[in-house]
Design an enzyme around this catalytic site. Structure first.
Site, short mmCIF file in Angstrom:
data_model
loop_
_atom_site.label_atom_id
_atom_site.label_comp_id
_atom_site.label_asym_id
_atom_site.label_seq_id
_atom_site.Cartn_x
_atom_site.Cartn_y
_atom_site.Cartn_z
N CYS A 1 13.86 11.04 6.57
CA CYS A 1 13.75 10.59 7.96
C CYS A 1 15.07 10.81 8.71
CB CYS A 1 13.35 9.12 7.99
SG CYS A 1 14.37 8.10 6.94
N LYS B 1 0.88 -1.18 0.00
CA LYS B 1 0.00 0.00 0.00
C LYS B 1 0.91 1.22 0.00
CE LYS B 1 -1.91 2.97 1.96
NZ LYS B 1 -1.65 4.40 1.57
P1 NAI Z 1 1.91 8.85 7.24
O1 NAI Z 1 2.66 8.16 8.29
O2 NAI Z 1 0.55 9.34 7.57
O3 NAI Z 1 1.75 7.90 5.96
C1 NAI Z 1 2.69 6.90 5.60
C2 NAI Z 1 1.93 5.72 5.01
O4 NAI Z 1 1.10 5.13 6.00
C3 NAI Z 1 1.00 6.09 3.87
O5 NAI Z 1 0.99 5.03 2.92
C4 NAI Z 1 -0.35 6.18 4.56
O6 NAI Z 1 -1.43 5.99 3.69
C5 NAI Z 1 -0.25 5.08 5.58
N1 NAI Z 1 -1.08 5.23 6.78
C6 NAI Z 1 -1.37 6.37 7.45
N2 NAI Z 1 -2.12 6.10 8.54
C7 NAI Z 1 -2.29 4.76 8.57
C8 NAI Z 1 -2.97 3.86 9.45
N3 NAI Z 1 -3.62 4.29 10.53
N4 NAI Z 1 -2.93 2.55 9.18
C9 NAI Z 1 -2.27 2.09 8.11
N5 NAI Z 1 -1.63 2.88 7.24
C10 NAI Z 1 -1.63 4.20 7.46
O7 NAI Z 1 2.82 10.01 6.72
P2 NAI Z 1 2.41 11.31 5.87
O8 NAI Z 1 1.06 11.83 6.16
O9 NAI Z 1 2.66 10.95 4.46
O10 NAI Z 1 3.44 12.36 6.45
C11 NAI Z 1 3.23 12.93 7.74
C12 NAI Z 1 4.50 13.10 8.48
O11 NAI Z 1 5.16 11.85 8.63
C13 NAI Z 1 5.54 13.96 7.82
O12 NAI Z 1 5.34 15.30 8.10
C14 NAI Z 1 6.82 13.45 8.42
O13 NAI Z 1 7.07 14.09 9.65
C15 NAI Z 1 6.54 12.01 8.67
N6 NAI Z 1 7.11 11.13 7.64
C16 NAI Z 1 8.17 10.35 7.97
C17 NAI Z 1 8.76 9.54 7.01
C18 NAI Z 1 9.93 8.69 7.31
O14 NAI Z 1 10.70 8.39 6.40
N7 NAI Z 1 10.12 8.22 8.52
C19 NAI Z 1 8.27 9.50 5.64
C20 NAI Z 1 7.12 10.34 5.41
C21 NAI Z 1 6.60 11.11 6.39
#
Ligand code: NAI
Ligand code: MG
Length: 491
Positions: A283, A174
């Site tokens: 990250c 996903k």
């Molecule tokens: P997110 O964590 O909401 O989304 C990442 C993935 O998880 C996406 O595919 C999303 O559809 C899925 N997802 C979200 N909520 C879920 C749930 N409850 N159950 C299952 N899947 C779920 O990240 P988003 O909204 O893209 O970015 C928000 C913040 O996350 C950013 O501002 C940043 O701080 C952080 N982030 C960190 C990353 C890393 O590499 N550690 C990468 C992207 C974002």
């Protein structure tokens, strides 16, 4: 506009509810593709395909054969890397200079884990029991759900997919709702490599509508996730209800620590690359720059000079340094944090506002921003921004650098700049982070384990360790002679 269906059981299928959503190019601000808006029904179809594929032979396929498929996929990726790189840029706006190199590099993970597929060995264990032969075998978990973010869609997928397949699992992917297309296009390469149908499936959609049902599905045996700590926590909670293992990579607030004995210019460049590369949307961003007080002012002056000259603009141009912010909510979040930092008393010495100059389009640019006078208890020092915002924090000595560096809920990475080998070793030992870089920053490889201490995550990706994340161990006991022992006590 091109539209993309889900990829389930080797076929392209419409979403169950017949709904779609559009994906945007963050540089042009224009929508350019339509993808399936999946729900629990699509998840169920994809999980069924993966489970059937696992039960019908993939799990039993000879590991050497699995490995060969992965190596074949690596070759196809190399051929297609430039196109994949451009797709990534169309969706996440990161620099083609970085995404082109990254998509080419993906091949190495498939080759590495392809080679590892037939080296998953159990052991013969000399037990203390009489007359029994005991050995272990490593077995795949079954169906693994892979949930990925938007910042490096194919790289972060690959870190999960390559070891998951090498270990003999089947998968349901996903991707992020902001960057689904590259993963869907990648399915054509998986197909060309000759993976049996159902081994790799992709459904697209939103976190709560498609991601959560995947985590909760009773036939999903593990989730590997990269993204925000908030979503990671929710996934961990759902996994706990099922007693299901997870791998979580949840970002950080990594300290990049510069000592007065460091190579000055190299440390300046390393600090810049730690935060302004990828527009800070990584990250491992070195978003807390700890600078020894004796060189603080001189260092900040040079930093402002170099960062101030960064060329902002079109990510498809090879000489651009800083591209747009990937998503509209992320853009807003970055601007909000600039306000927070100012209100909390930090001093903005560079940037601090949207960029609207030459080469800007689509209203999603923020200038490289540097704050000084930051104390480690400020929100700008404690919370992940995921944007081109650097907080500079002075320190006096090694002990204080370690204390500040570790005074954070996260622990993904840390950087140390010094010419003193003893200090380099002491720092790498004392910093609580999954990766420590000395006199370099942002280096990753398929050969080296990557993951977080503390709230930065659970489990490791890459390297030999990572394949174990997709395996479970079974202990087999065989009696060498059958005896009618007392059945009422433990043997
Ligand atoms: P997110 O964590 O909401 O989304 C990442 C993935 O998880 C996406 O595919 C999303 O559809 C899925 N997802 C979200 N909520 C879920 C749930 N409850 N159950 C299952 N899947 C779920 O990240 P988003 O909204 O893209 O970015 C928000 C913040 O996350 C950013 O501002 C940043 O701080 C952080 N982030 C960190 C990353 C890393 O590499 N550690 C990468 C992207 C974002
Ligand atoms: Mg997009």
């Amino acid at each position: 506009m091109k539209s993309y269906q889900n990829y389930i059981n080797g076929r392209w299928v419409d979403p169950a509810a017949g709904e779609w959503f559009e994906t945007e190019n963050p540089y042009t601000g224009k929508t350019w593709a339509k993808v399936a808006k999946s729900n629990a029904d699509d998840v169920a179809a994809a999980v069924k395909a993966a489970k059937d594929a696992f039960d019908n032979g993939w799990g039993d396929m000879k590991p050497t054969q699995r490995g060969k498929l992965l190596v074949k996929l690596a070759e196809i990726i190399e051929r297609e890397a430039p196109r994949l790189g451009e797709l990534e840029v169309s969706d996440n706006g990161k620099l083609i200079a970085e995404m082109g190199a990254q998509t080419k590099y993906l091949a190495e993970w498939y080759r590495y884990y392809g080679g590892l597929a037939d080296k998953i060995e159990g052991s013969v264990i000399p037990t203390d029991k009489e007359g029994v032969f005991n050995f272990t075998r490593y077995e795949p978990l079954g169906v693994v759900g892979l949930i990925t973010p938007w910042n490096s869609p194919l790289l972060l997928l690959t870190w999960k997919l390559a070891p998951a397949l090498a270990a003999g699992n089947t998968t349901v992917i996903k991707p992020s709702e902001f960057t689904s297309v590259s993963t869907l296009e990648f399915m054509h390469l998986v197909e060309e490599a000759g993976f049996p149908q159902g081994v790799v499936n992709t459904i697209t959609g939103f976190g709560l509508e498609a991601g959560a049902p995947l985590v909760e599905h009773p036939d999903v045996d593990k989730i590997a996730f990269t993204g925000s700590d908030i979503a990671g926590q929710k996934i961990y909670e759902s996994a706990a209800r099922k007693i299901m293992p997870v791998t979580l990579e949840l970002g950080g607030k990594s300290p990049n620590i510069v000592f007065e004995d460091a190579d000055f210019e190299a440390a300046v460049m390393g600090s810049i690359s730690g935060i302004f590369a990828a527009t800070g949307q990584t990250c491992i961003a070195g978003s807390r720059l700890l600078v020894q007080r004796s060189i603080h002012d001189k260092f900040v002056k040079r930093l402002v000079e170099v960062a101030g000259e960064a060329k902002i603009g079109d990510p498809m141009s090879m000489d651009t340094h800083v591209g747009p912010i990937t998503t509209p909510p992320q853009y807003q979040k970055v601007l909000d944090y600039i306000d927070v930092a100012k209100k909390d008393g930090a001093t903005c010495v560079l940037g601090g506002k949207p960029y609207t100059g030459e080469g800007s389009k689509g209203n999603q640019f923020v200038e490289p921003t540097i704050f000084t006078g930051v104390t480690n208890d400020m929100r700008i020092a404690q919370e992940e921004v995921f944007g081109p915002i650097l907080s500079v924090i002075p320190f006096d000595d090694e002990e204080e650098a370690i204390a500040i560096g570790n005074d954070i809920v996260f622990g993904l990475a840390a950087g140390v700049w010094t010419s003193n080998i003893g200090r380099a070793l002491r720092m790498s030992e004392k910093l609580k982070a999954g990766t420590v870089w000395v006199n370099t920053y942002r280096a990753v490889s398929f050969t080296s384990p990557f993951g977080g201490y503390k709230r930065s995550g659970e489990g490791r990706e890459s390297g030999k360790e990572a394949i174990k994340e997709f395996l479970q161990v079974k202990s087999v006991w065989i009696a060498q002679e059958t005896t009618a022992a007392n059945p009422f006590i433990m043997r």
